[in-house]
Design a protein around this motif. Structure first.
Motif, mmCIF file in Angstrom:
data_model
loop_
_atom_site.group_PDB
_atom_site.id
_atom_site.type_symbol
_atom_site.label_atom_id
_atom_site.label_comp_id
_atom_site.label_asym_id
_atom_site.label_seq_id
_atom_site.Cartn_x
_atom_site.Cartn_y
_atom_site.Cartn_z
ATOM 1 N N PRO A 35 0.856 -0.997 -0.315
ATOM 2 C CA PRO A 35 0.397 0.191 0.063
ATOM 3 C C PRO A 35 0.584 1.233 -0.234
ATOM 4 O O PRO A 35 2.104 1.359 0.918
ATOM 5 C CB PRO A 35 -0.539 0.103 1.076
ATOM 6 N N LYS A 36 0.410 2.406 -0.662
ATOM 7 C CA LYS A 36 0.974 3.896 -0.254
ATOM 8 C C LYS A 36 0.476 4.978 0.330
ATOM 9 O O LYS A 36 -1.287 4.824 0.047
ATOM 10 C CB LYS A 36 1.597 3.862 -2.476
ATOM 11 N N ASN A 37 1.152 5.728 0.703
ATOM 12 C CA ASN A 37 -0.029 6.730 1.317
ATOM 13 C C ASN A 37 -0.884 6.548 2.540
ATOM 14 O O ASN A 37 -2.296 7.081 2.018
ATOM 15 C CB ASN A 37 -0.540 7.831 0.472
ATOM 16 N N VAL A 68 -3.590 1.326 -3.285
ATOM 17 C CA VAL A 68 -2.565 -0.226 -3.965
ATOM 18 C C VAL A 68 -4.181 -0.407 -5.690
ATOM 19 O O VAL A 68 -5.617 0.676 -5.590
ATOM 20 C CB VAL A 68 -3.160 -2.000 -3.532
ATOM 21 N N SER A 69 -3.380 -0.437 -6.805
ATOM 22 C CA SER A 69 -3.949 -0.188 -8.021
ATOM 23 C C SER A 69 -3.516 -1.442 -8.891
ATOM 24 O O SER A 69 -2.080 -1.143 -9.407
ATOM 25 C CB SER A 69 -4.033 1.172 -8.642
ATOM 26 N N TYR A 70 -3.570 -2.471 -9.063
ATOM 27 C CA TYR A 70 -3.335 -3.135 -9.920
ATOM 28 C C TYR A 70 -4.115 -3.960 -11.451
ATOM 29 O O TYR A 70 -5.073 -4.262 -11.220
ATOM 30 C CB TYR A 70 -2.041 -4.649 -8.942
ATOM 31 N N VAL A 117 -8.104 -3.378 -10.222
ATOM 32 C CA VAL A 117 -8.799 -3.921 -8.844
ATOM 33 C C VAL A 117 -7.690 -3.012 -7.771
ATOM 34 O O VAL A 117 -6.939 -2.466 -8.085
ATOM 35 C CB VAL A 117 -7.722 -5.520 -8.439
ATOM 36 N N THR A 118 -8.385 -2.089 -7.097
ATOM 37 C CA THR A 118 -7.962 -0.856 -5.959
ATOM 38 C C THR A 118 -7.954 -1.557 -4.747
ATOM 39 O O THR A 118 -9.702 -1.764 -4.905
ATOM 40 C CB THR A 118 -8.421 -0.237 -6.443
ATOM 41 N N HIS A 119 -7.357 -1.360 -4.312
ATOM 42 C CA HIS A 119 -8.194 -1.349 -2.159
ATOM 43 C C HIS A 119 -7.506 0.137 -2.091
ATOM 44 O O HIS A 119 -7.357 0.819 -2.455
ATOM 45 C CB HIS A 119 -6.177 -2.389 -1.710
ATOM 46 N N TRP A 120 -8.157 0.402 -0.969
ATOM 47 C CA TRP A 120 -8.671 1.832 -0.397
ATOM 48 C C TRP A 120 -8.686 1.518 0.699
ATOM 49 O O TRP A 120 -9.206 -0.030 1.343
ATOM 50 C CB TRP A 120 -10.109 2.097 -0.492
ATOM 51 N N LEU A 121 -8.381 1.875 2.068
ATOM 52 C CA LEU A 121 -8.493 2.585 3.065
ATOM 53 C C LEU A 121 -8.748 3.584 3.742
ATOM 54 O O LEU A 121 -8.362 5.097 3.366
ATOM 55 C CB LEU A 121 -7.317 1.717 3.625
ATOM 56 N N ASN A 122 -10.135 3.662 4.556
ATOM 57 C CA ASN A 122 -10.051 5.061 5.514
ATOM 58 C C ASN A 122 -9.874 5.890 4.424
ATOM 59 O O ASN A 122 -9.393 6.987 4.324
ATOM 60 C CB ASN A 122 -8.938 5.266 6.345
#
Length: 233
Positions: free
Chosen positions: A149-151, A182-184, A172-177
């Motif tokens: 993850p970044k930032n 993440v994007s791939y 696919v993207t991952h999100w947090l708060n």
């Protein structure tokens, strides 16, 4: 003057009603996977029914309360989707949410396993080996062993976090708060290169299935979940 006030109040009420209607419409786009009470949309990874031990629902929360529960998966499979969930870690806890999960074949051992890519959920601040690298390939919100993850901003154990996984086609993207971390591209040259160097290298079609189940892992640690919902595109 009074007429103008009356018209103004009507306009304000109309705007508020429109806003509420839009929010309700957005919420109705989601399928609720966990409403704080029922686990009817889930089953054991290797069973047609939900585990009788291990997992517990209490006070609107889902969590591991003892050993023996095992991983749980959704009864349905999903292709293009947006999965939203909230989680609250306990100190040094390890968990995760997997997606595009189904039975895979290991070309080296010949074994079959139920698996898929993972949104890692772990106590970055206290878990041994992770606290030294809190933004690494095994840290919270990482695409486990593929993309770090970044930032990101992870709230510590005892505080609620909101995660999101968006899958559309191969992206696919991952999100947090609220932040994309993440994007791939599943099955891309870069993805396959990373796969060739990690423990999933012999798992046929890992991360490349057109659809699959959502899975909550049982790593033996207590992590609280709530408000799990999914929207299909």
């Amino acid at each position: 003057m009074e007429r103008h006030k009356y018209l103004f109040l009507i306009a304000v009420v109309g705007i508020c009603f429109l806003g509420i209607t839009q929010v309700n419409a957005q919420d109705s786009d989601y399928e609720v996977l966990f409403d704080g009470q029922s686990m009817e949309k889930w089953r054991g990874k290797q069973s047609a029914t939900f585990p009788q031990k291990g997992w517990k629902v209490e006070d609107g929360l889902l969590f591991l309360d003892s050993k023996g529960g095992g991983d749980i998966i959704t009864r349905k499979t999903y292709a293009d989707f947006e999965l939203v969930f909230e989680f609250n870690l306990t100190p040094s806890a390890n968990s995760g949410i997997k997606y595009f999960v189904d039975t895979l074949y290991n070309g080296e051992t010949g074994n079959m396993m139920v698996n898929g890519p993972e949104y890692q959920i772990i106590d970055d601040y206290n878990y041994p080996g992770i606290k030294e690298d809190p933004n690494g390939l095994s840290s919270t919100a990482a695409a486990y062993l593929f993309y770090p993850p970044k930032n990101k901003t992870l709230h510590p154990a005892g505080e609620w976090n909101t995660g999101k996984i968006v899958a559309k086609g191969k992206k696919v993207t991952h999100w947090l708060n609220g932040k994309k971390v993440v994007s791939y591209q599943r099955g891309s040259r870069d993805f396959l290169k990373k796969k060739a160097s990690n423990k999933f290298k012999d798992d046929t079609e890992y991360g490349e299935l057109e659809s699959g189940h959502i899975l909550l892992t049982d790593h033996g640690d207590k992590v609280y979940f709530r408000n799990i919902k999914i929207k299909e595109f």
